[in-house]
Design a protein around this motif. Structure first.
Motif, PDB file in Angstrom:
ATOM      1  N   THR A 114      -4.069  -0.711  -1.749  1.00  0.00           N
ATOM      2  CA  THR A 114      -4.673   0.458  -2.403  1.00  0.00           C
ATOM      3  C   THR A 114      -5.354   0.067  -3.701  1.00  0.00           C
ATOM      4  O   THR A 114      -6.482   0.519  -3.992  1.00  0.00           O
ATOM      5  N   THR A 138       1.302  -1.945   0.764  1.00  0.00           N
ATOM      6  CA  THR A 138       0.556  -0.701   0.562  1.00  0.00           C
ATOM      7  C   THR A 138      -0.013  -0.597  -0.844  1.00  0.00           C
ATOM      8  O   THR A 138      -1.195  -0.274  -1.026  1.00  0.00           O
ATOM      9  N   ASP A 139       0.798  -0.872  -1.851  1.00  0.00           N
ATOM     10  CA  ASP A 139       0.327  -0.744  -3.238  1.00  0.00           C
ATOM     11  C   ASP A 139      -0.783  -1.742  -3.541  1.00  0.00           C
ATOM     12  O   ASP A 139      -1.776  -1.397  -4.193  1.00  0.00           O
TER      13      ASP A 139
END
Length: 577
Positions: free
Chosen positions: A182, A178-179
């Motif tokens: 993003t 996710t990081d």
């Protein structure tokens, strides 16, 4: 968000692709586009963000490569040149093997097209080679971690990016990526298009995908229950790991088996199972994420060339590995997530071929099996091998019969099938535990005539409380009378306590203010001769003996002057005084 359930069949020529791409497609042996290619390629060339869900082996790679390459070719022919290290299209993949396979497919499609360059950015390879490959690259295939390293170092420029593609997007949107996703999406926030592909999309992953896209549209070509209709699925119950290995060996001797992938749950199980199969004469090799990239590439290449018959792997090979000769998939260890089951069995039965998927499970894995069946919205057909039928039935396991061998200790410290305390002398359930720490039925063997505190607990001097002390022993060092150190400390802090008054009545006196003070003549006895100065007991029995150590005084600084002609010490040497 709109959803397209079916695609209208069209040919590659009707999609508006360049002649060089059509030549490459014919050379690869593709005559008609698949359903996902017919649905997506015209839509992707028209623009917009798309979420595409289609079963494994349906041609999703070509579905996003062809429109992306066509846009790049149009931009290059129009005179738009990309700056150094500034690609037009970025394809993100969750694993190195999948990224290398996508890059190889892109290279095959641009073989007849001049001026288009493809670069691969994955971990485990040389930074120098990747830096050389990024120069002038139009399409970059990368894994998130290594790409983010290049972005932070300034080695790649995403300001000119037009299309961002996430292959196996459900895994990319997992918590582990996710990081990174993003951060990469923010670095190319001026992109024109975002495409996401996977065989499985949960509602949560669809919401996360929508947060990275602008008014996305969705193409859902088949539901989960309609997928893998070309794969025959089997569920076989095993009593234990030994029984499970016999079932696997039976299937490996199947005449219809050409090549197979055996999935293990952990890296240790993967290595162990591969070694056991190799010891039995089976051409097997292990593949997992802890191996160096060179070894992983070599073993995958051996599988594609047919040198290796059985590949024992973890979920690192569950996504994107396309080997046409894989006819069987075995789930020797169950996946951690139910959706991974769909990707595992998708390694066989690709591009319209027939395949077989066999799942081995023990009765303790029944909950995971129910989760998988609930996800795929169908029951897996339970089959048995003649002569290797399981002896443990589901109802026996549920009732606890046959779950443990006779006489084996259970989790509560007793024996299976025996009531607690039956094999004990003086069971805890019949009599309370004694204060001395034993069972209640333990006889009291303490000597009579002595005063005990707390049921015979020894004091700090090794004897018993109220026992006559040896001559010269300090009465001040005695153990607390109540047998509780914390109470003793509280009593000392509270002079009004009855224990304090009894213990200190010989050397404390009460003053007019109501407080207790030590008397000057109440000094504890010791073995020193008359007239000798009192010393504490610790110092009296110290290892130094009667002589106390005194640190010698340092010489005055004025006496440290060195004789004339003596060399000056180095700056890092501590001078001695």
């Amino acid at each position: 968000m709109t959803t397209t359930l079916q695609a209208t069949p069209i040919s590659f020529e009707e999609m508006g692709l360049a002649d060089t791409f059509l030549t490459s497609i014919n050379a690869l042996g593709y005559t008609q586009p698949t359903a996902v290619q017919s649905a997506l390629i015209p839509c992707a060339m028209a623009g917009g963000d798309w979420i595409v869900a289609s079963q494994t082996g349906s041609g999703k790679t070509a579905a996003f490569l062809l429109p992306s390459l066509q846009k790049i070719l149009t931009a290059v022919n129009s005179g738009k040149n990309n700056p150094a290290n500034a690609p037009f299209t970025l394809v993100l993949c969750p694993t190195r093997e999948l990224a290398q396979q996508v890059s190889a497919d892109a290279i095959n499609l641009v073989k007849n097209t001049r001026g288009l360059r493809i670069a691969t950015i994955v971990g485990g390879t040389s930074y120098f080679k990747q830096k050389q490959g990024l120069k002038g690259a139009h399409l970059v295939v990368a894994t998130p971690g290594r790409l983010l390293d290049w972005v932070n170092q300034g080695g790649i420029n995403l300001s000119q990016l037009q299309t961002l593609v996430l292959d196996e997007a459900d895994r990319m949107l997992d918590l582990g990526f996710t990081d990174e996703i993003t951060a990469i999406a923010e670095a190319c926030e001026h992109r024109e298009q975002t495409l996401m592909f996977s065989a499985t999309f949960t509602p949560r992953e669809t919401r996360l995908a929508g947060a990275l896209m602008l008014e996305p549209q969705q193409i859902m070509l088949a539901s989960v229950s309609e997928k893998h209709t070309s794969i025959t699925q089997h569920l076989q119950w095993a009593d234990n790991s030994h029984h499970q290995q016999k079932l696997l060996m039976h299937w490996l001797q199947d005449d219809t088996l050409d090549q197979a992938v055996v999935f293990a749950s952990t890296q240790i199980d993967c290595e162990r199972l591969a070694d056991e199969l190799a010891g039995m004469g089976v051409s097997a090799a292990a593949l997992h994420g802890a191996m160096p990239q060179m070894v992983r590439n070599r073993r995958l290449d051996a599988l594609r060339k047919g040198k290796t018959k059985i590949l024992v792997a973890t979920d690192v090979a569950a996504r994107g590995i396309d080997v046409p000769n894989i006819t069987h998939v075995f789930n020797y260890g169950l996946p951690m997530k139910a959706e991974d089951y769909v990707h595992r069995i998708g390694r066989t039965g690709r591009a319209g071929r027939e395949g077989v998927a066999v799942t081995f499970a023990q009765r303790s894995d029944a909950f995971k099996i129910r989760q998988i069946e609930r996800y795929i919205e169908r029951k897996i057909n339970v089959t048995q091998v003649a002569g290797l039928e399981p002896q443990l039935k589901a109802e026996d396991f549920a009732s606890g019969r046959g779950g443990k061998p006779a006489g084996r200790s259970n989790s509560r410290g007793g024996y299976a099938g025996k009531p607690r305390g039956e094999y004990r002398t003086g069971a805890r359930g019949d009599a309370p535990r004694g204060a001395h720490g034993g069972h209640g039925s333990r006889p009291d063997t303490r000597p009579e005539g002595r005063g005990f505190r707390a049921e015979g607990r020894a004091d700090t001097h090794g004897g018993y409380r109220n026992e006559p002390r040896s001559e010269g022993r300090s009465e001040y060092r005695g153990a607390p009378a109540n047998g509780n150190r914390s109470d003793s400390r509280n009593d000392n802090r509270n002079p009004s306590s009855p224990h304090t008054r009894v213990r200190h009545e010989s050397h404390l006196e009460k003053h007019a203010d109501g407080r207790f003070h030590e008397r000057s003549d109440a000094r504890p006895k010791h073995r020193a001769s008359a007239g000798e100065e009192y010393r504490p007991r610790r110092e009296h029995h110290s290892k130094q003996g009667e002589k106390s150590y005194v640190k010698p005084a340092a010489r005055p600084f004025a006496n440290t002057a060195r004789p004339t002609g003596q060399a000056k010490p180095r700056a890092n040497r501590k001078p001695s005084f």
